[in-house]
Design an enzyme around this catalytic site. Structure first.
Site, PDB file in Angstrom:
ATOM      1  N   LYS A 334       0.835  -1.208   0.000  1.00 28.76           N
ATOM      2  CA  LYS A 334       0.000   0.000   0.000  1.00 28.76           C
ATOM      3  C   LYS A 334       0.869   1.257   0.000  1.00 28.76           C
ATOM      4  CE  LYS A 334      -2.935   0.648   3.591  1.00 28.76           C
ATOM      5  NZ  LYS A 334      -2.933   1.987   4.193  1.00 28.76           N
ATOM      6  N   ARG A 339       2.966   5.955  -3.218  1.00 28.82           N
ATOM      7  CA  ARG A 339       4.122   6.768  -3.624  1.00 28.82           C
ATOM      8  C   ARG A 339       4.403   6.640  -5.122  1.00 28.82           C
ATOM      9  NH1 ARG A 339       4.196   5.575   1.687  1.00 28.82           N
ATOM     10  NH2 ARG A 339       5.420   6.832   3.147  1.00 28.82           N
ATOM     11  N   ASP A 628       1.897  -1.329  11.652  1.00 27.27           N
ATOM     12  CA  ASP A 628       0.573  -1.718  11.150  1.00 27.27           C
ATOM     13  C   ASP A 628       0.229  -3.170  11.476  1.00 27.27           C
ATOM     14  OD1 ASP A 628       0.150   0.782  10.110  1.00 27.27           O
ATOM     15  OD2 ASP A 628       0.923   0.277   8.125  1.00 27.27           O
TER      16      ASP A 628
HETATM   17  C1  S3P Z   1       2.477   4.709   6.324  1.00 25.02           C
HETATM   18  C2  S3P Z   1       3.044   5.000   7.531  1.00 25.02           C
HETATM   19  C3  S3P Z   1       2.519   4.535   8.803  1.00 25.02           C
HETATM   20  C4  S3P Z   1       1.504   3.411   8.626  1.00 25.02           C
HETATM   21  C5  S3P Z   1       0.537   3.686   7.511  1.00 25.02           C
HETATM   22  C6  S3P Z   1       1.261   3.868   6.204  1.00 25.02           C
HETATM   23  C7  S3P Z   1       3.072   5.258   5.097  1.00 25.02           C
HETATM   24  O1  S3P Z   1       1.873   5.582   9.469  1.00 25.02           O
HETATM   25  O2  S3P Z   1       0.802   3.206   9.820  1.00 25.02           O
HETATM   26  O3  S3P Z   1      -0.370   2.605   7.360  1.00 25.02           O
HETATM   27  O4  S3P Z   1       2.742   4.780   3.987  1.00 25.02           O
HETATM   28  O5  S3P Z   1       3.904   6.168   5.209  1.00 25.02           O
HETATM   29  P1  S3P Z   1       2.741   6.586  10.410  1.00 25.02           P
HETATM   30  O6  S3P Z   1       3.871   6.991   9.583  1.00 25.02           O
HETATM   31  O7  S3P Z   1       1.836   7.720  10.720  1.00 25.02           O
HETATM   32  O8  S3P Z   1       3.096   5.763  11.576  1.00 25.02           O
END
Ligand code: S3P
Length: 747
Positions: A334, A339, A628
């Site tokens: 994801k 990105r 996650d």
């Molecule tokens: C993500 C960063 C994480 C993660 C989210 C996806 C990302 O969040 O929990 O599901 O793609 O940068 P945080 O960076 O806020 O911890």
């Protein structure tokens, strides 16, 4: 009790006759009286049993009517005024009057002309249903089933008890024939209908007229096929009715025609210039919008497994026991999928993506960039082609950018949009609207951005364009890849150097991908910096399978005796493998096979076989690397011998839901002792019982309780699972494939 005593239908055609037929079929009124222009129609309506009796004048029956009755005016829009004049002269003001005209502004003006005010007993409405057949013979008792009826009551009706009663009565009548009733104001109704109904009729009538009369080939229709038939079906609708609608809603229709004409002539120029990219842009945007509309019609959302994500209620019923075996590939990562669209859009040239995650969150990012003027083809089986517009090529969106459930989209986009010349607004669904945005808004403001959130720092995020950003040196107060990435994206537009230091390593996909697109970046220990002024060069991206999705099946095999699962092509970036480290610490048997690097990201096939797990104290430095994965790790801990202690994980409280609370509540329901703490939990391994748990609309909570059933003594019901499609659209299929027995119930 019947809803009404007498229904008077003025105009016994498709619209009026169908309401009469529908109410009669459902036994909701004592008597139906028709009013028609000719004696012939009256007789036909009586003969067919659409009405009990019929007359050519309202004055013939108005003395009979009282407060239990309803008059429904279903004549062409421009004939309504003369009906209102007759009603005013003889119908008592306690009789409810409503109408079915497709334009509301002109009827409203007629009401004011005739009555001199807004009568409390008049409730204007518009059933959004119809057909190409007209006349009394077209009456159809099921015409309104599951169709919308828009009521446009007068503005102040809510403060008047009598007016409220009339509105409720009309609402009840429509609901009784199984229509979905909504309310709207008059102007809004006319503008929306001009765009979505009146303009398509203008185009269909005009196209058929053009082909039938202006081409020199009389036989042209002979060669026309399905496309022509579908597109022009509405050109056989009632001509008088449509003439009236055009005249009655003239202003709104003219502006819709102007907008369409401008776009059509732009499309003409695009064809003249043989501009293939722009043509692809128009057709992919339109196709995406139409596909979404098709799903909406079927009550579904972006991805095919989902209904309208904010309305849909899905429950999983998972049978206890079984084991988990097989080889599977879970969908694309994801974080990397988000990105790939973002950087592909900002790059110069065409980026080809493979393995793109076709889940709601990543699709929301894709749609957002289409809304920002980027031409994007696909997704088609994980393939997406992004026609990059360069760092300064995004265009102002025409409305707010909706990113659904996706925190990553909202936070990363905040940084990127802060550097644009145009204004933008980001909105999200109910869960995202409760999540904190000051973590990005505050440092962006330090960089010179102009950003507003609501007073508690939650969405919508409103970003004013045209600000001069400057680089800052920011030490993150929490370990967050989203905040880090947001600031790096803003840094692409900021004067000087933008430097971010993180308290603990977090996923570094943004840094890796920026480098993959040829952008210079300095990485020293926990600090990363970049300067503006560079360019991104398009490249090809292969998205590995998402370790966060693989986690559910890793834990499934780890907790279930006699299990053996191989997950292929999974991303094992060192900033993402906390779950492997923690499960291994607990005693899990995990093998990384066939390790290789794909497009700057390490991948492997992960084989995991059952081995008894032990409770552990989870090392705090692993927390951001498994952020996650904790809902699933809680399930592993529940199946382990002894106690597992999690600390330093307060970030879990601000995810899609408060994941500490949600897991503690669910596990307790299933008989496991799980005490939540401020920054983690203490979980005592034990026997998992059956029961009903809530996922609170959080995809990862839903999937975690699903796999828990493998070790449960009874069935587990998991509520509110629709959002599983945000990250893992084919989760239930793969769960079935490896041996989990699960029913999906659409509530
Ligand atoms: C993500 C960063 C994480 C993660 C989210 C996806 C990302 O969040 O929990 O599901 O793609 O940068 P945080 O960076 O806020 O911890």
């Amino acid at each position: 009790m019947m809803l009404i005593k007498k229904l008077v239908v003025v105009g016994i055609g498709l619209i009026g006759g169908s309401l009469a037929a529908a109410l009669r079929k459902r036994g909701q009124c004592e008597e139906i009286i028709g009013i028609a222009q000719t004696q012939e129609t009256c007789s036909r309506a009586e003969e067919r049993g659409v009405v009990d009796r019929a007359y050519t004048q309202i004055s013939d029956i108005c003395h009979e009517l009282g407060e239990d009755d309803l008059v429904f005016i279903a004549v062409p829009t421009l004939a309504i005024k003369s009906v209102l004049i007759q009603i005013k002269s003889c119908v008592a003001d306690n009789v409810t009057i409503t109408d079915g005209a497709s334009v509301k502004g002109s009827v409203y003006r007629d009401v004011l002309d005739v009555f001199g005010a807004e009568p409390v007993n008049v409730v204007l409405g518009h059933p959004i249903a119809g057909g190409e057949k007209s006349g009394v013979d077209a009456a159809d008792a099921s015409l309104y089933e599951n169709h919308r009826v828009i009521l446009t009551p007068f503005k102040d009706y809510a403060s008047d008890e009598v007016a409220r009663r009339h509105v409720t009565k009309v609402r009840n009548v429509w609901q009784a024939v199984d229509a979905n009733v909504i309310e709207m104001d008059i102007d809004q109704h006319d503008v929306i209908l001009a765009a979505t109904s009146h303009l398509p009729h203008v185009i269909a009538f005009s196209l058929v007229d053009t082909l039938a009369n202006d081409t020199h080939n009389e036989n042209i229709f002979r060669y026309a096929a399905g496309g022509f038939r579908d597109f022009t079906r509405i050109a056989s609708s009632d001509a008088v009715m449509w003439r009236d609608i055009m005249l009655a809603n003239k202003e709104a229709i003219l502006s819709s025609i102007d907008l369409f004409s401008r776009n059509l002539s732009r499309l003409k120029t695009t064809i003249e210039n043989e501009d293939a990219t722009q043509l692809t842009g128009v057709f992919t945007r339109a196709k995406a919008a139409r596909d979404r509309f098709t799903l909406m019609l079927m009550n579904q959302s972006y991805s095919s497994k989902m209904k309208n994500i904010e309305e849909k209620q899905i429950t999983y019923k998972v049978s206890p026991g079984g084991n988990a075996r097989g080889t599977i590939r879970v969908p694309g990562d994801k974080s990397i999928s988000h990105r790939s669209i973002m950087l592909g859009s900002l790059a110069e040239g065409v980026t080809n993506i493979q393995g793109f995650l076709e889940g709601e969150d990543a699709l929301a990012t894709l749609q957002t960039f289409r809304d920002l003027g980027v031409v994007i083809e696909g997704p088609d089986n994980g393939r997406v082609t992004v026609h990059g517009v360069g760092l300064h090529g995004l265009k102002a969106p025409s409305s707010a950018l909706y990113v659904g459930n996706s925190g990553t989209s909202m936070r990363l986009l905040s940084g990127l949009l802060a550097g644009q010349t145009f204004d933008s607004t980001l909105t999200g669904d109910e869960s995202l609207s409760k999540r904190p945005m000051n973590r990005v808004a505050n440092p962006l403001r330090d960089m010179g951005a102009s950003i507003e959130t609501d007073e508690s720092g939650r969405p919508p995020v409103k970003i004013a364009g045209g600000q001069k950003l400057h680089g800052i040196n920011y030490v993150l107060p929490m370990a967050s890849a989203q905040v880090k990435s947001c600031l790096l994206l803003a840094g692409l537009y900021a004067e000087g150097e933008t430097t971010v230091t993180e308290p603990a390593p977090t996923r570094d996909h943004t840094e890796r991908m920026l480098q993959g697109f040829g952008y210079q970046l300095k990485r020293e220990g926990s600090t990363v910096s970049l300067q503006s002024g560079g360019t991104l060069k398009a490249c090809d991206i292969e998205v590995p399978a998402d370790i966060s999705s693989a986690t559910f099946f890793m834990v499934a095999a780890a907790i279930t005796p006699d299990s053996d699962i191989t997950l292929t092509h999974v991303g094992i970036n060192p900033t993402r493998i906390g779950v492997i480290n923690i499960l291994r610490l607990m005693g899990a048997d995990i093998e990384l096979q066939n390790q290789r690097e794909v497009g700057g990201e390490p991948v492997a096939d992960i084989r995991i076989r059952y081995a008894p797990l032990q409770g552990v104290e989870i090392p705090e430095e692993q927390v951001p690397l498994a952020i996650d994965e904790f809902p699933a790790i809680f399930v592993a801990a529940a199946c382990a011998d002894g106690v597992t202690v999690l600390t330093g994980a307060e970030e879990l409280r601000v995810k899609e839901t408060d994941r500490i609370q949600a897991m503690a509540e669910g596990l307790s329901t299933l008989g496991i002792s799980c005490e939540p703490t401020a920054d983690g939990a203490v979980i005592h391994g034990g026997e998992i019982l059956g029961g009903e748990v809530e996922s609170f609309g959080d995809h990862r909570i839903a999937m975690s309780f699903t796999i828990a059933a493998l070790r449960a003594t009874g069935e587990i019901t998991v509520k509110n699972c629709a959002n599983v499609a945000t990250s893992f659209p084919n989760f239930t299929d793969l769960a079935g494939q490896i041996g989990i027995s699960l029913d999906v119930i659409d509530v």
